[in-house]
Scaffold this active site. Structure first.
Site, PDB file in Angstrom:
ATOM      1  N   CYS A 101     -39.247 -18.360  -0.398  1.00 44.17           N
ATOM      2  CA  CYS A 101     -38.926 -17.685   0.676  1.00 44.17           C
ATOM      3  C   CYS A 101     -39.831 -17.833   1.865  1.00 44.17           C
ATOM      4  CB  CYS A 101     -39.056 -15.903   0.627  1.00 44.17           C
ATOM      5  SG  CYS A 101     -37.927 -15.514  -0.921  1.00 44.17           S
TER       6      CYS A 101
ATOM      7  N   GLN B  34     -49.191  -9.532   0.333  1.00 43.04           N
ATOM      8  CA  GLN B  34     -49.974 -10.038  -0.906  1.00 43.04           C
ATOM      9  C   GLN B  34     -51.487  -9.893  -0.603  1.00 43.04           C
ATOM     10  OE1 GLN B  34     -48.909 -11.895  -3.308  1.00 43.04           O
ATOM     11  NE2 GLN B  34     -46.628 -12.214  -2.736  1.00 43.04           N
TER      12      GLN B  34
ATOM     13  N   ASP C 242     -48.066  -8.157   7.797  1.00 48.67           N
ATOM     14  CA  ASP C 242     -47.503  -8.154   6.533  1.00 48.67           C
ATOM     15  C   ASP C 242     -48.439  -8.187   5.439  1.00 48.67           C
ATOM     16  OD1 ASP C 242     -46.329  -8.894   4.005  1.00 48.67           O
ATOM     17  OD2 ASP C 242     -45.022 -10.366   4.851  1.00 48.67           O
TER      18      ASP C 242
ATOM     19  N   HIS D 243     -43.188 -15.179   5.511  1.00 43.48           N
ATOM     20  CA  HIS D 243     -42.287 -15.101   4.435  1.00 43.48           C
ATOM     21  C   HIS D 243     -40.716 -14.829   5.236  1.00 43.48           C
ATOM     22  CE1 HIS D 243     -40.188 -12.698   1.461  1.00 43.48           C
ATOM     23  NE2 HIS D 243     -40.891 -13.416   0.476  1.00 43.48           N
TER      24      HIS D 243
ATOM     25  N   LYS E 222     -45.673  -5.131  -6.185  1.00 43.89           N
ATOM     26  CA  LYS E 222     -46.803  -6.190  -5.990  1.00 43.89           C
ATOM     27  C   LYS E 222     -48.047  -5.865  -6.603  1.00 43.89           C
ATOM     28  CE  LYS E 222     -44.182  -9.211  -2.934  1.00 43.89           C
ATOM     29  NZ  LYS E 222     -43.555 -10.321  -3.711  1.00 43.89           N
TER      30      LYS E 222
HETATM   31  N1  PLP Z   1     -43.903 -10.665   2.358  1.00 41.63           N
HETATM   32  C1  PLP Z   1     -44.736 -11.322   1.822  1.00 41.63           C
HETATM   33  C2  PLP Z   1     -45.930 -12.181   2.162  1.00 41.63           C
HETATM   34  C3  PLP Z   1     -44.093 -11.514   0.438  1.00 41.63           C
HETATM   35  O1  PLP Z   1     -44.728 -12.230  -0.397  1.00 41.63           O
HETATM   36  C4  PLP Z   1     -42.967 -10.885  -0.060  1.00 41.63           C
HETATM   37  C5  PLP Z   1     -42.247 -11.148  -1.525  1.00 41.63           C
HETATM   38  O2  PLP Z   1     -42.507 -12.020  -2.122  1.00 41.63           O
HETATM   39  C6  PLP Z   1     -42.340  -9.984   1.024  1.00 41.63           C
HETATM   40  C7  PLP Z   1     -42.749  -9.928   2.238  1.00 41.63           C
HETATM   41  C8  PLP Z   1     -41.023  -9.430   0.711  1.00 41.63           C
HETATM   42  O3  PLP Z   1     -41.464  -8.277  -0.267  1.00 41.63           O
HETATM   43  P1  PLP Z   1     -40.199  -7.448  -0.831  1.00 41.63           P
HETATM   44  O4  PLP Z   1     -39.291  -8.441  -1.594  1.00 41.63           O
HETATM   45  O5  PLP Z   1     -40.870  -6.782  -1.841  1.00 41.63           O
HETATM   46  O6  PLP Z   1     -39.575  -6.754   0.157  1.00 41.63           O
END
Ligand code: PLP
Length: 412
Positions: A369, A208, A205, A128, A231
């Site tokens: 993203c 998800q 990370d 992401h 999430k």
């Molecule tokens: N990492 C992953 C895999 C994501 O799906 C997302 C959000 O869609 C993020 C990071 C970023 O999360 P946040 O916008 O809650 O900081």
């Protein structure tokens, strides 16, 4: 409320989510964008309202009843979250604004102080943007290089030659646990081990993954594990950085201000103990308490049950979507989560998403993203349907029917 030993009953569970109330939405809302953010159960909303309406004081500093209660509830949420992810101690659980801020915290408070020209940061082609851009900014200021573990055509990571990517220069491997585009679940245990064998740190990370599958950060052994509250049925504005205590202890603070200090003189300051060293200023109190309630709600249902139910939804959805002529599904990893990206005939994802919305179906369209994945696949966008514990097989039928209608409407 859900009792642990019963099977997950999504139809009953939906009553806990006020947004899904039929009378509110015409046509009824079919929410298939939980990878972006999840809906909130009434108990989480109530916990937030209770904080503001019954004891809305600040934490840690007040010596009066409502502030003490706020502190107790805030720290209690930290305990619940530590237990939920298998952290041995609450000191390693730091509250942030979300995954993005957690990664930036590591980038600013660790990487910018440690990395030197020629050092390497290892990412993957399926990250992401929040796990790419902070490292690009670090690379620019420190002279470090970024390398990417490549993707196979099926959306899995190509780890065949992975040993070539871990060099004496590798200082950090930062990898996504579960892809928000392809659904792929990465073998993060293996990657963490390879990073450690190379003398590097590992960041995972889990944005998800944590909402959908049990995670034990102690067993995994990553130095940093990050995720977002919104999430996983919690409110926006709160997330977590779990960190290895030894590493966190040596790190400089990220933000300076109240609560993160032990002493302040006119000339210098000393830092508070963990986790407070990284929680400058008045924290998102209501959000943390709401996240604690979300974690309690998920735990009461049972993560194993949620995972099993989502597998059922995903298998059904993949089969149903494949019956649509001209559909292309991206990502065929055998080990995957409840996220499906696709393109349908010649219909642009933005048009498709708008047409589905007419039937009350909320999906995501765009690059999600994760532009490097789009580049790797040679496309600019996909439509993405993602599922959670409140979705039903009937909703997947509605999605498939609506996609067919949209293709017909757009003339194939
Ligand atoms: N990492 C992953 C895999 C994501 O799906 C997302 C959000 O869609 C993020 C990071 C970023 O999360 P946040 O916008 O809650 O900081």
């Amino acid at each position: 409320m859900i009792v642990k030993d019963q099977a997950l009953d999504a139809v009953m569970l939906r009553n806990d989510f006020p947004v899904l109330s039929r009378s509110r939405n015409i046509p009824a809302l079919v929410y298939l964008d939980s990878a972006a953010t999840t809906l909130k159960p009434q108990c989480v909303i109530d916990a937030i309202v209770r904080y503001y309406s019954e004891y809305g004081g600040s934490v840690h500093r007040g010596i009066y009843q409502i502030a003490e209660r706020a502190t107790e509830e805030y720290e209690n949420a930290r305990k619940q979250i530590a237990r939920f992810i298998g952290a041995k101690t609450t000191e390693s659980v730091i509250f942030t604004k979300g995954t993005t801020e957690s990664i930036n915290l590591v980038a600013y408070a660790w990487a910018r102080h440690i990395l030197k020209p020629g050092d390497e940061i290892l990412l993957t082609e399926m990250e992401h943007h929040s796990n790419i851009v902070p490292w690009q900014m670090v690379a620019k200021t420190t002279g470090a290089h970024i390398r990417y573990l490549p993707l196979n055509d099926d959306g899995t990571l190509n780890l065949e030659d992975a040993h070539r990517y871990f060099t004496p220069q590798t200082k950090l491997a930062a990898v996504i646990h579960q892809s928000n585009v392809l659904g792929t679940v990465n073998p993060v245990e293996r990657i963490v081990k390879m990073a450690h064998d190379a003398g590097a740190l590992a960041l995972v990370d889990g944005a998800q993954r944590v909402p959908h599958h049990s995670v034990d950060v102690t067993e995994l052994g990553a130095d940093f594990y990050v995720f977002s509250g919104h999430k996983m049925l919690g409110p926006t504005g709160v997330g977590v950085l779990y960190g290895n205590l030894e590493v966190l202890d040596k790190m400089e603070p990220f933000h300076g201000g109240g609560d993160m200090i032990r002493t302040v003189s006119m000339l210098e300051s000393t830092w508070n103990t963990l986790p407070y060293k990284f929680e400058a200023g008045t924290p998102p109190i209501a959000q943390v308490i709401g996240l604690g309630t979300a974690v309690e709600y998920l735990s009461n249902i049972g993560l194993d049950k949620i995972t099993a139910y989502e597998e059922q939804l995903t298998t059904y959805a993949l089969k149903a979507l494949r019956t649509i002529p001209g559909i292309e599904i991206y990502g065929e990893a055998p080990h995957r989560g409840a996220v499906i990206s696709f393109n349908a005939g010649n219909v642009h994802p933005h048009d498709l998403s708008q047409l589905l919305d007419r039937d009350g179906i909320a999906v995501r369209a765009g690059h999600h993203c994760a532009q490097p994945i789009m580049t790797r696949l040679g496309i600019s966008a996909t439509t993405r349907a993602s599922f959670y514990l409140y979705n039903t097989l009937e909703e997947i039928d509605l999605l498939v029917e609506s996609i067919r209608k949209a293709i017909d409407f757009m003339g194939g």
